[in-house]
Write a protein that holds these residues in place. Structure first.
Motif, PDB file in Angstrom:
ATOM      1  N   MET A   1       0.845  -1.197   0.000  1.00 55.20           N
ATOM      2  CA  MET A   1       0.000   0.000   0.000  1.00 55.20           C
ATOM      3  C   MET A   1       0.877   1.242   0.000  1.00 55.20           C
ATOM      4  O   MET A   1       1.812   1.351   0.778  1.00 55.20           O
ATOM      5  CB  MET A   1      -0.910  -0.041   1.216  1.00 55.20           C
ATOM      6  CG  MET A   1      -1.942   1.048   1.264  1.00 55.20           C
ATOM      7  SD  MET A   1      -3.258   0.680   2.434  1.00 55.20           S
ATOM      8  CE  MET A   1      -2.357   0.087   3.840  1.00 55.20           C
TER       9      MET A   1
ATOM     10  N   GLY B   1      -1.780   0.187  -6.534  1.00 55.04           N
ATOM     11  CA  GLY B   1      -1.617  -0.873  -5.551  1.00 55.04           C
ATOM     12  C   GLY B   1      -2.430  -2.098  -5.934  1.00 55.04           C
ATOM     13  O   GLY B   1      -2.579  -2.435  -7.113  1.00 55.04           O
ATOM     14  N   THR B   2      -3.018  -2.746  -4.944  1.00 54.27           N
ATOM     15  CA  THR B   2      -3.786  -3.962  -5.223  1.00 54.27           C
ATOM     16  C   THR B   2      -5.156  -3.673  -5.822  1.00 54.27           C
ATOM     17  O   THR B   2      -5.838  -4.601  -6.269  1.00 54.27           O
ATOM     18  CB  THR B   2      -3.954  -4.803  -3.953  1.00 54.27           C
ATOM     19  OG1 THR B   2      -4.661  -4.048  -2.963  1.00 54.27           O
ATOM     20  CG2 THR B   2      -2.604  -5.226  -3.388  1.00 54.27           C
TER      21      THR B   2
ATOM     22  N   ASP C   1      -5.761  -5.116  -9.207  1.00 52.36           N
ATOM     23  CA  ASP C   1      -6.175  -6.509  -9.404  1.00 52.36           C
ATOM     24  C   ASP C   1      -7.608  -6.611  -9.907  1.00 52.36           C
ATOM     25  O   ASP C   1      -8.102  -7.714 -10.170  1.00 52.36           O
ATOM     26  CB  ASP C   1      -6.064  -7.296  -8.093  1.00 52.36           C
ATOM     27  CG  ASP C   1      -4.634  -7.459  -7.617  1.00 52.36           C
ATOM     28  OD1 ASP C   1      -3.715  -7.326  -8.452  1.00 52.36           O
ATOM     29  OD2 ASP C   1      -4.425  -7.713  -6.418  1.00 52.36           O
TER      30      ASP C   1
ATOM     31  N   LYS D   1      -8.078  -9.116   1.798  1.00 55.67           N
ATOM     32  CA  LYS D   1      -7.640  -8.723   0.440  1.00 55.67           C
ATOM     33  C   LYS D   1      -8.425  -7.504  -0.035  1.00 55.67           C
ATOM     34  O   LYS D   1      -7.847  -6.548  -0.582  1.00 55.67           O
ATOM     35  CB  LYS D   1      -7.852  -9.896  -0.516  1.00 55.67           C
ATOM     36  CG  LYS D   1      -7.643  -9.583  -2.002  1.00 55.67           C
ATOM     37  CD  LYS D   1      -8.003 -10.785  -2.860  1.00 55.67           C
ATOM     38  CE  LYS D   1      -7.913 -10.466  -4.354  1.00 55.67           C
ATOM     39  NZ  LYS D   1      -6.520 -10.387  -4.813  1.00 55.67           N
TER      40      LYS D   1
ATOM     41  N   THR E   1      -7.564  -4.166   1.872  1.00 57.41           N
ATOM     42  CA  THR E   1      -6.340  -3.566   1.346  1.00 57.41           C
ATOM     43  C   THR E   1      -6.588  -2.905  -0.003  1.00 57.41           C
ATOM     44  O   THR E   1      -6.125  -1.784  -0.258  1.00 57.41           O
ATOM     45  CB  THR E   1      -5.237  -4.626   1.217  1.00 57.41           C
ATOM     46  OG1 THR E   1      -4.974  -5.186   2.501  1.00 57.41           O
ATOM     47  CG2 THR E   1      -3.958  -4.026   0.648  1.00 57.41           C
ATOM     48  N   ALA E   2      -7.328  -3.574  -0.870  1.00 59.52           N
ATOM     49  CA  ALA E   2      -7.595  -3.020  -2.201  1.00 59.52           C
ATOM     50  C   ALA E   2      -8.393  -1.719  -2.116  1.00 59.52           C
ATOM     51  O   ALA E   2      -8.107  -0.758  -2.855  1.00 59.52           O
ATOM     52  CB  ALA E   2      -8.328  -4.046  -3.055  1.00 59.52           C
TER      53      ALA E   2
ATOM     54  N   ASP F   1      -6.124   0.985  -1.021  1.00 62.13           N
ATOM     55  CA  ASP F   1      -5.281   1.403  -2.143  1.00 62.13           C
ATOM     56  C   ASP F   1      -6.055   2.246  -3.143  1.00 62.13           C
ATOM     57  O   ASP F   1      -5.507   3.197  -3.728  1.00 62.13           O
ATOM     58  CB  ASP F   1      -4.692   0.170  -2.834  1.00 62.13           C
ATOM     59  CG  ASP F   1      -3.627  -0.521  -1.995  1.00 62.13           C
ATOM     60  OD1 ASP F   1      -3.173   0.059  -0.989  1.00 62.13           O
ATOM     61  OD2 ASP F   1      -3.258  -1.659  -2.337  1.00 62.13           O
TER      62      ASP F   1
ATOM     63  N   PRO G   1      -1.807  -4.327 -14.907  1.00 64.74           N
ATOM     64  CA  PRO G   1      -1.508  -3.407 -13.789  1.00 64.74           C
ATOM     65  C   PRO G   1      -0.263  -2.591 -14.089  1.00 64.74           C
ATOM     66  O   PRO G   1       0.693  -3.086 -14.708  1.00 64.74           O
ATOM     67  CB  PRO G   1      -1.280  -4.355 -12.602  1.00 64.74           C
ATOM     68  CG  PRO G   1      -1.947  -5.634 -12.981  1.00 64.74           C
ATOM     69  CD  PRO G   1      -1.829  -5.733 -14.468  1.00 64.74           C
TER      70      PRO G   1
END
Length: 250
Positions: A1, A19-20, A23, A91, A94-95, A98, A245
């Motif tokens: 992050m 960041g994530t 995804d 998960k 965090t995403a 971000d 990404p």
């Protein structure tokens, strides 16, 4: 992050690091709905809301992973939600963090020049944009083609304090700048929208949408990019194709 303290060190020409959140083709806080059939290349996810906010997809839970994700013919990847099996909740937390950091980063970039401030008073149909940061203290709208002109390494950031409104059958066109270095990459184009995004039927966009509120894509509209929304995303037989990404900042 990406640490918030590091954001001030980023130049206007640096990519916005997702960041994530990168995804996901679509990531939101309050849900994603589709009027079938939409076509999404990439993953979708929502958090902190539960999977019941992913509507119109006819999701099937993946029993092989004890319910960490679900699948649907409308998504080439998988679907995640905050109430799915671990480690999916962390998960997604965090995403989403971000996503918020990327939004703050994009919103904080400095406009490249006076010529890039309030282009067309927000009505930008027919405009050509070269690399840089553009800022509007208003809505931004277009009802025909706009052109993004540059090379594959150029960065384009469009900041607006209002809404992004794309009329039916409008189009973002990518053009090479004649240097032999390709045309702009949709992963290097960022729309930072403080309001909401409305994309009319049959319209086509390019780039990463970082929107404070919701994003609505009308019938047969399309996006080569990502929808990263801090409320919801709604699709009506839309086509969303996520780019690879981006690399993290050095």
């Amino acid at each position: 992050m990406l640490a918030l303290a590091a954001l001030a060190l980023l130049a206007a020409t640096d990519p916005v690091f997702l960041g994530t959140a990168a995804d996901f083709a679509i990531l939101t806080k309050t849900g994603i709905s589709t009027v079938p059939s939409s076509s999404i290349t990439g993953n979708i996810g929502c958090s902190p809301i539960a999977g019941t906010a992913l509507t119109g997809f006819s999701l099937v839970s993946n029993t092989a992973t004890a319910g960490q994700f679900s699948t649907t013919p409308q998504v080439s990847g998988v679907a995640y939600a905050a109430n799915f099996a671990v480690p999916t909740p962390s998960k997604l937390t965090t995403a989403i963090s971000d996503l918020e950091t990327a939004y703050t980063d994009a919103a904080g970039r400095t406009v490249s020049s006076g010529a890039n401030l309030n282009v067309g008073a927000g009505s930008v149909a027919g405009e050509t944009f070269t690399a840089g940061v553009y800022t509007w203290g208003s809505n931004v709208n277009f009802n025909s083609k706009i052109y993004i002109n540059g090379s594959k390494s150029d960065i384009f950031i469009f900041q607006m304090s209002g809404n992004l409104i794309v009329a039916a059958d409008a189009e973002v066109v990518l053009e090479g700048d004649g240097t032999g270095n390709g045309e702009p990459k949709n992963g290097n184009i960022v729309w930072q929208v403080a309001g909401s995004v409305t994309v009319g039927a049959g319209s086509h966009l390019e780039g990463i949408i970082l929107v404070k509120n919701d994003a609505a894509f009308g019938t047969a509209s399309s996006l080569n990019g990502r929808i990263l929304a801090q409320t919801a995303a709604t699709l009506n037989k839309a086509i969303i194709v996520a780019p690879p990404p981006p690399s993290p900042p050095s």
